[in-house]
Design a protein around this motif. Structure first.
Motif, mmCIF file in Angstrom:
data_model
loop_
_atom_site.group_PDB
_atom_site.id
_atom_site.type_symbol
_atom_site.label_atom_id
_atom_site.label_comp_id
_atom_site.label_asym_id
_atom_site.label_seq_id
_atom_site.Cartn_x
_atom_site.Cartn_y
_atom_site.Cartn_z
ATOM 1 N N LYS A 294 0.825 -1.210 0.000
ATOM 2 C CA LYS A 294 0.000 0.000 0.000
ATOM 3 C C LYS A 294 0.857 1.256 0.000
ATOM 4 O O LYS A 294 0.379 2.339 0.328
ATOM 5 N N HIS A 295 2.144 1.095 -0.328
ATOM 6 C CA HIS A 295 3.094 2.212 -0.457
ATOM 7 C C HIS A 295 3.412 2.879 0.891
ATOM 8 O O HIS A 295 3.895 4.004 0.919
ATOM 9 N N ARG A 296 3.141 2.184 1.983
ATOM 10 C CA ARG A 296 3.531 2.704 3.291
ATOM 11 C C ARG A 296 4.996 2.360 3.528
ATOM 12 O O ARG A 296 5.466 1.296 3.128
ATOM 13 N N LEU A 297 5.707 3.267 4.176
ATOM 14 C CA LEU A 297 7.158 3.141 4.316
ATOM 15 C C LEU A 297 7.570 2.866 5.759
ATOM 16 O O LEU A 297 6.928 3.326 6.700
ATOM 17 N N TYR A 298 8.678 2.123 5.884
ATOM 18 C CA TYR A 298 9.215 1.736 7.182
ATOM 19 C C TYR A 298 10.733 1.892 7.155
ATOM 20 O O TYR A 298 11.384 1.440 6.225
ATOM 21 N N VAL A 299 11.291 2.521 8.190
ATOM 22 C CA VAL A 299 12.743 2.525 8.371
ATOM 23 C C VAL A 299 13.049 1.509 9.466
ATOM 24 O O VAL A 299 12.496 1.585 10.575
ATOM 25 N N VAL A 300 13.894 0.545 9.149
ATOM 26 C CA VAL A 300 14.318 -0.466 10.115
ATOM 27 C C VAL A 300 15.785 -0.218 10.430
ATOM 28 O O VAL A 300 16.641 -0.303 9.548
ATOM 29 N N SER A 301 16.073 0.113 11.690
ATOM 30 C CA SER A 301 17.454 0.356 12.130
ATOM 31 C C SER A 301 17.871 -0.790 13.039
ATOM 32 O O SER A 301 17.251 -1.018 14.085
ATOM 33 N N ALA A 302 18.918 -1.492 12.632
ATOM 34 C CA ALA A 302 19.343 -2.675 13.377
ATOM 35 C C ALA A 302 20.846 -2.687 13.562
ATOM 36 O O ALA A 302 21.596 -2.061 12.797
ATOM 37 N N LEU A 303 21.305 -3.393 14.590
ATOM 38 C CA LEU A 303 22.727 -3.627 14.760
ATOM 39 C C LEU A 303 23.223 -4.439 13.563
ATOM 40 O O LEU A 303 22.467 -5.215 12.969
ATOM 41 N N THR A 304 24.487 -4.271 13.215
ATOM 42 C CA THR A 304 24.999 -4.902 11.994
ATOM 43 C C THR A 304 24.919 -6.423 12.022
ATOM 44 O O THR A 304 24.780 -7.060 10.977
ATOM 45 N N ASP A 305 24.992 -7.023 13.211
ATOM 46 C CA ASP A 305 24.957 -8.487 13.278
ATOM 47 C C ASP A 305 23.555 -9.035 13.525
ATOM 48 O O ASP A 305 23.374 -10.240 13.695
ATOM 49 N N THR A 306 22.544 -8.177 13.542
ATOM 50 C CA THR A 306 21.161 -8.633 13.703
ATOM 51 C C THR A 306 20.639 -9.146 12.365
ATOM 52 O O THR A 306 20.768 -8.476 11.348
ATOM 53 N N LYS A 307 20.050 -10.338 12.384
ATOM 54 C CA LYS A 307 19.492 -10.925 11.169
ATOM 55 C C LYS A 307 18.042 -10.465 11.021
ATOM 56 O O LYS A 307 17.206 -10.741 11.885
ATOM 57 N N VAL A 308 17.760 -9.753 9.936
ATOM 58 C CA VAL A 308 16.413 -9.254 9.676
ATOM 59 C C VAL A 308 15.796 -10.074 8.548
ATOM 60 O O VAL A 308 16.221 -9.981 7.398
ATOM 61 N N ASP A 309 14.812 -10.900 8.903
ATOM 62 C CA ASP A 309 14.102 -11.706 7.915
ATOM 63 C C ASP A 309 12.846 -10.935 7.511
ATOM 64 O O ASP A 309 11.914 -10.796 8.301
ATOM 65 N N MET A 310 12.826 -10.441 6.282
ATOM 66 C CA MET A 310 11.707 -9.585 5.863
ATOM 67 C C MET A 310 10.381 -10.339 5.794
ATOM 68 O O MET A 310 9.318 -9.741 5.991
ATOM 69 N N LYS A 311 10.419 -11.641 5.508
ATOM 70 C CA LYS A 311 9.171 -12.413 5.468
ATOM 71 C C LYS A 311 8.550 -12.504 6.862
ATOM 72 O O LYS A 311 7.342 -12.326 7.031
ATOM 73 N N ILE A 312 9.402 -12.784 7.848
ATOM 74 C CA ILE A 312 8.900 -12.882 9.222
ATOM 75 C C ILE A 312 8.449 -11.511 9.713
ATOM 76 O O ILE A 312 7.382 -11.377 10.339
ATOM 77 N N LEU A 313 9.230 -10.481 9.430
ATOM 78 C CA LEU A 313 8.867 -9.130 9.846
ATOM 79 C C LEU A 313 7.547 -8.716 9.205
ATOM 80 O O LEU A 313 6.697 -8.082 9.856
ATOM 81 N N SER A 314 7.355 -9.074 7.950
ATOM 82 C CA SER A 314 6.119 -8.747 7.250
ATOM 83 C C SER A 314 4.914 -9.405 7.924
ATOM 84 O O SER A 314 3.861 -8.777 8.102
ATOM 85 N N GLN A 315 5.072 -10.655 8.319
ATOM 86 C CA GLN A 315 3.990 -11.362 9.006
ATOM 87 C C GLN A 315 3.694 -10.725 10.358
ATOM 88 O O GLN A 315 2.532 -10.587 10.752
ATOM 89 N N ARG A 316 4.739 -10.329 11.077
ATOM 90 C CA ARG A 316 4.556 -9.719 12.396
ATOM 91 C C ARG A 316 3.859 -8.366 12.302
ATOM 92 O O ARG A 316 3.223 -7.919 13.253
ATOM 93 N N LEU A 317 3.992 -7.712 11.149
ATOM 94 C CA LEU A 317 3.301 -6.442 10.934
ATOM 95 C C LEU A 317 1.872 -6.648 10.428
ATOM 96 O O LEU A 317 1.116 -5.681 10.278
ATOM 97 N N GLY A 318 1.542 -7.903 10.129
ATOM 98 C CA GLY A 318 0.207 -8.198 9.623
ATOM 99 C C GLY A 318 0.068 -7.964 8.137
ATOM 100 O O GLY A 318 -1.033 -7.753 7.629
ATOM 101 N N LEU A 319 1.176 -8.034 7.398
ATOM 102 C CA LEU A 319 1.183 -7.742 5.967
ATOM 103 C C LEU A 319 1.283 -8.997 5.110
ATOM 104 O O LEU A 319 1.373 -8.899 3.892
ATOM 105 N N GLY A 320 1.288 -10.178 5.732
ATOM 106 C CA GLY A 320 1.474 -11.409 4.976
ATOM 107 C C GLY A 320 2.948 -11.683 4.749
ATOM 108 O O GLY A 320 3.815 -10.890 5.112
ATOM 109 N N LYS A 321 3.251 -12.816 4.115
ATOM 110 C CA LYS A 321 4.655 -13.212 3.928
ATOM 111 C C LYS A 321 5.418 -12.300 2.975
ATOM 112 O O LYS A 321 6.579 -12.012 3.189
ATOM 113 N N GLY A 322 4.773 -11.851 1.917
ATOM 114 C CA GLY A 322 5.484 -11.053 0.918
ATOM 115 C C GLY A 322 5.076 -9.595 0.918
ATOM 116 O O GLY A 322 5.115 -8.936 -0.125
#
Length: 323
Positions: free
Chosen positions: A54-82
């Motif tokens: 829906k063209h909504r934007l997110y800035v994700v700031s993480a430590l360099t060694d933090t693994k960010v899985d966008m599929k899991i993050l998307s699900q946690r936001l309620g946006l589905g896997k993709g």
């Protein structure tokens, strides 16, 4: 016009925020940044600008060694896997008003970024100082997470610290735990539908007197012309970062399966059922997209400097004359 580095630093001083500046050459990746400030003991960060369907934007700031899985993050936001993907460069320039390599929480100071959601790595809380670029990537500033909070609150952003490596179950009985961080969906000015543009926003060349307006008859195109037009209008995705990443995985995946099947003496069909290649892609894609974007930016930068040097050395006489 967005905030400048000098204006941002002046704002931090007005807020009585303690910070330290470290000047260094322009850097495009965290690896390059670490060469100049990594030995100082602060927490380096990787910052991603993501976009949902829906063209909504997110800035994700993480430590360099933090693994960010966008599929899991998307699900946690309620946006589905993709539901999440890397935002295009246009959003960096128009919304955050910073170039590639300069995404940080500080870019949210610009009014154009008021609808952007910010997710901070909870790991920042345990660090004595955190490192971010202040809108430009030839400087790094160090400050505590509490002082970062102070800045964010001053611009109307409530700090949200998240365990970005968590993978909670999401389902009927387990609603998305980060759904409250999804933006309200307000579009920035560049994404407003055309029909919402008011007459005062129309360019001057369209403001001709009604008496001189001539209504042209609709132009009828043949089917062959329509086909050729569709070919011309089709955008070229050759430089799409997402396409490059998908192509890389498309090449590597079968080679990987072939090598592992030979080593383990297992059929590739059986191995593909055991290995979660989609999960591997989801974990590796953010870092690969970040590196690819940096390489793309480096190419643009090199091209600009080469053109500038040619013009400077040749002078105005080197420019083509117009008759």
């Amino acid at each position: 016009m967005g905030y400048t580095k000098e204006q941002l630093l002046a704002r931090l001083q007005e807020l009585n925020i303690d910070f330290t500046c470290y000047d260094h050459p322009v850097v495009l990746t965290v690896v390059e940044q670490a060469k100049y400030v990594g030995h100082l003991g602060g927490a380096l960060s990787k910052n991603l600008l993501l976009k949902d369907k829906k063209h909504r934007l997110y800035v994700v700031s993480a430590l360099t060694d933090t693994k960010v899985d966008m599929k899991i993050l998307s699900q946690r936001l309620g946006l589905g896997k993709g539901g999440l993907r890397m935002a295009p460069e246009e959003n960096l320039l128009e919304v955050l008003q910073v170039p590639l390599g300069c995404v940080t929480p500080f870019a949210l100071i610009n009014e154009s970024a008021s609808a952007v959601s910010l997710l901070l790595d909870q790991g920042f809380k345990s660090k004595q100082s955190c490192y971010f670029h202040p809108l430009t990537n030839d400087v790094t500033i160090a400050l505590s997470s509490s002082n970062l909070d102070k800045f964010l609150i001053s611009i109307g952003k409530q700090p949200a610290y998240v365990d970005l490596e968590a993978s909670p179950a999401v389902g009927k009985d387990n609603p998305p735990d980060l759904a409250h961080l999804v933006p309200s969906g307000v579009l920035n000015s560049s994404e407003q539908p055309v029909e919402n543009v008011t007459p005062t926003n129309v360019l001057h060349q369209n403001n001709v007197p009604k008496a001189t307006e001539v209504k042209a008859k609709p132009k009828i195109q043949s089917k062959s012309a329509e086909k050729s037009q569709s070919k011309v209008d089709k955008p070229n995705n050759g430089t799409s970062v997402e396409k490059i990443v998908n192509d890389v995985f498309g090449i590597i995946s079968p080679l990987f399966l072939d090598e592992v099947s030979k080593k383990l003496n297992v059929k590739k069909e059986e191995l593909s059922l055991i290995l979660d290649l989609d999960g591997l892609k989801g974990r590796a894609a953010p870092d690969l997209e970040s590196v690819t974007t940096s390489l793309k930016n480096a190419s643009y930068t090199a091209g600009f400097h080469a053109g500038f040097e040619t013009m400077r050395n040749g002078g105005l006489n080197s420019l083509p004359s117009r008759k």
